[in-house]
Design a protein around this motif. Structure first.
Motif, short mmCIF file in Angstrom:
data_model
loop_
_atom_site.label_atom_id
_atom_site.label_comp_id
_atom_site.label_asym_id
_atom_site.label_seq_id
_atom_site.Cartn_x
_atom_site.Cartn_y
_atom_site.Cartn_z
N ILE A 145 0.86 -1.17 0.00
CA ILE A 145 0.00 0.00 0.00
C ILE A 145 0.90 1.23 0.00
CG2 ILE A 145 -2.01 -1.10 1.04
CD1 ILE A 145 -1.18 0.08 3.74
N PHE A 146 0.33 2.38 -0.30
CA PHE A 146 1.12 3.59 -0.50
C PHE A 146 0.54 4.74 0.31
CE2 PHE A 146 1.47 0.73 -3.98
CZ PHE A 146 2.82 0.74 -4.27
N HIS A 147 1.43 5.61 0.73
CA HIS A 147 1.03 6.77 1.53
C HIS A 147 1.91 7.96 1.13
CE1 HIS A 147 -0.38 9.02 5.04
NE2 HIS A 147 0.88 9.39 5.20
N ILE A 148 1.30 9.09 0.86
CA ILE A 148 2.05 10.32 0.58
C ILE A 148 2.34 11.00 1.91
CG2 ILE A 148 2.02 12.57 -0.56
CD1 ILE A 148 0.07 11.32 -2.63
N LEU A 183 5.60 6.75 0.31
CA LEU A 183 6.01 5.60 1.10
C LEU A 183 5.37 4.35 0.52
CD1 LEU A 183 5.41 6.98 4.73
CD2 LEU A 183 7.43 7.26 3.26
N THR A 184 6.17 3.32 0.30
CA THR A 184 5.66 2.01 -0.09
C THR A 184 5.70 1.14 1.15
OG1 THR A 184 6.56 2.27 -2.32
CG2 THR A 184 5.97 0.03 -1.63
N THR A 227 10.18 7.29 -2.03
CA THR A 227 10.51 7.92 -3.30
C THR A 227 10.08 9.38 -3.28
OG1 THR A 227 10.04 5.81 -4.37
CG2 THR A 227 10.23 7.73 -5.80
N PRO A 228 11.00 10.30 -3.57
CA PRO A 228 10.61 11.72 -3.65
C PRO A 228 9.55 11.93 -4.73
CG PRO A 228 13.00 11.48 -3.68
CD PRO A 228 12.43 10.11 -3.84
N LEU A 229 8.64 12.86 -4.47
CA LEU A 229 7.62 13.23 -5.45
C LEU A 229 7.91 14.63 -5.98
CD1 LEU A 229 4.32 12.03 -3.70
CD2 LEU A 229 5.50 10.97 -5.63
N GLU A 284 10.20 10.76 -8.40
CA GLU A 284 11.49 11.25 -8.88
C GLU A 284 12.54 10.18 -8.66
OE1 GLU A 284 11.78 14.51 -10.18
OE2 GLU A 284 11.38 15.89 -8.54
N THR A 285 13.44 10.04 -9.61
CA THR A 285 14.57 9.14 -9.42
C THR A 285 15.76 9.95 -8.93
OG1 THR A 285 15.38 9.47 -11.67
CG2 THR A 285 13.76 7.68 -11.33
N LEU A 286 16.77 9.27 -8.44
CA LEU A 286 17.98 9.98 -8.03
C LEU A 286 18.59 10.72 -9.22
CD1 LEU A 286 19.65 7.46 -5.57
CD2 LEU A 286 18.46 9.59 -5.03
#
Length: 147
Positions: free
Chosen positions: A6-9, A65-66, A103-105, A112-114
């Motif tokens: 599940i995912f959470h911002i 967040l994963t 993972t940054p948004l 966003e990737t590194l």
């Protein structure tokens, strides 16, 4: 049925606090687990819609967040109806170890990737270098004209 992931911002500040305390307890932006009674989460396909409705104007750095639901231990996850859909709700604090990816948004809600973060940083530094070079060239021109 509860999804495996599940995912959470979250705000980056809330995630940094989790790194210090070991548990995540923000339900949604500006609301705690204690205030709301659960932590809002979503399936991956719901993240963009959640971002658009609640986080687009957050004005803070955000991360996705994963969460591995198997690592939540005895913290209950319920998939509950919200409007015409269902969303997972976490009824307790999320242990840092249950978060398997952060993972940054971007400002438009895309992950966003590194590499993309590095490229943005390079673009800013290159722009500043060009401005500095133009300022020096202008100064040299002004000094040359006035002599």
């Amino acid at each position: 049925m509860v999804p495996e992931r599940i995912f959470h911002i979250a705000t980056a500040a809330d995630w940094r606090r989790t790194l210090e305390t070991g548990t995540y307890t923000t339900s949604t932006i500006g609301r705690s687990l204690e205030e709301e009674g659960f932590i809002h989460a979503s399936r991956r396909d719901q993240v963009a819609g959640v971002f658009d409705r609640y986080y687009r104007d957050a004005g803070e750095h955000l991360v996705l967040l994963t969460i591995d639901t198997a690592r939540l231990g005895d913290v209950e996850v319920r998939v509950e109806p919200v409007g015409d859909d269902t969303y997972p709700h976490v009824y307790g604090p999320i242990a840092r170890g249950a978060v398997i990816d952060v993972t940054p948004l971007s400002r438009n809600g895309r992950t966003e990737t590194l590499m993309s973060l590095w490229m943005k940083g390079m673009a800013v530094r290159m722009g500043l270098a060009l401005v500095a070079m133009a300022a020096v060239a202008l100064l040299l021109w002004v000094v040359g004209v006035t002599r």
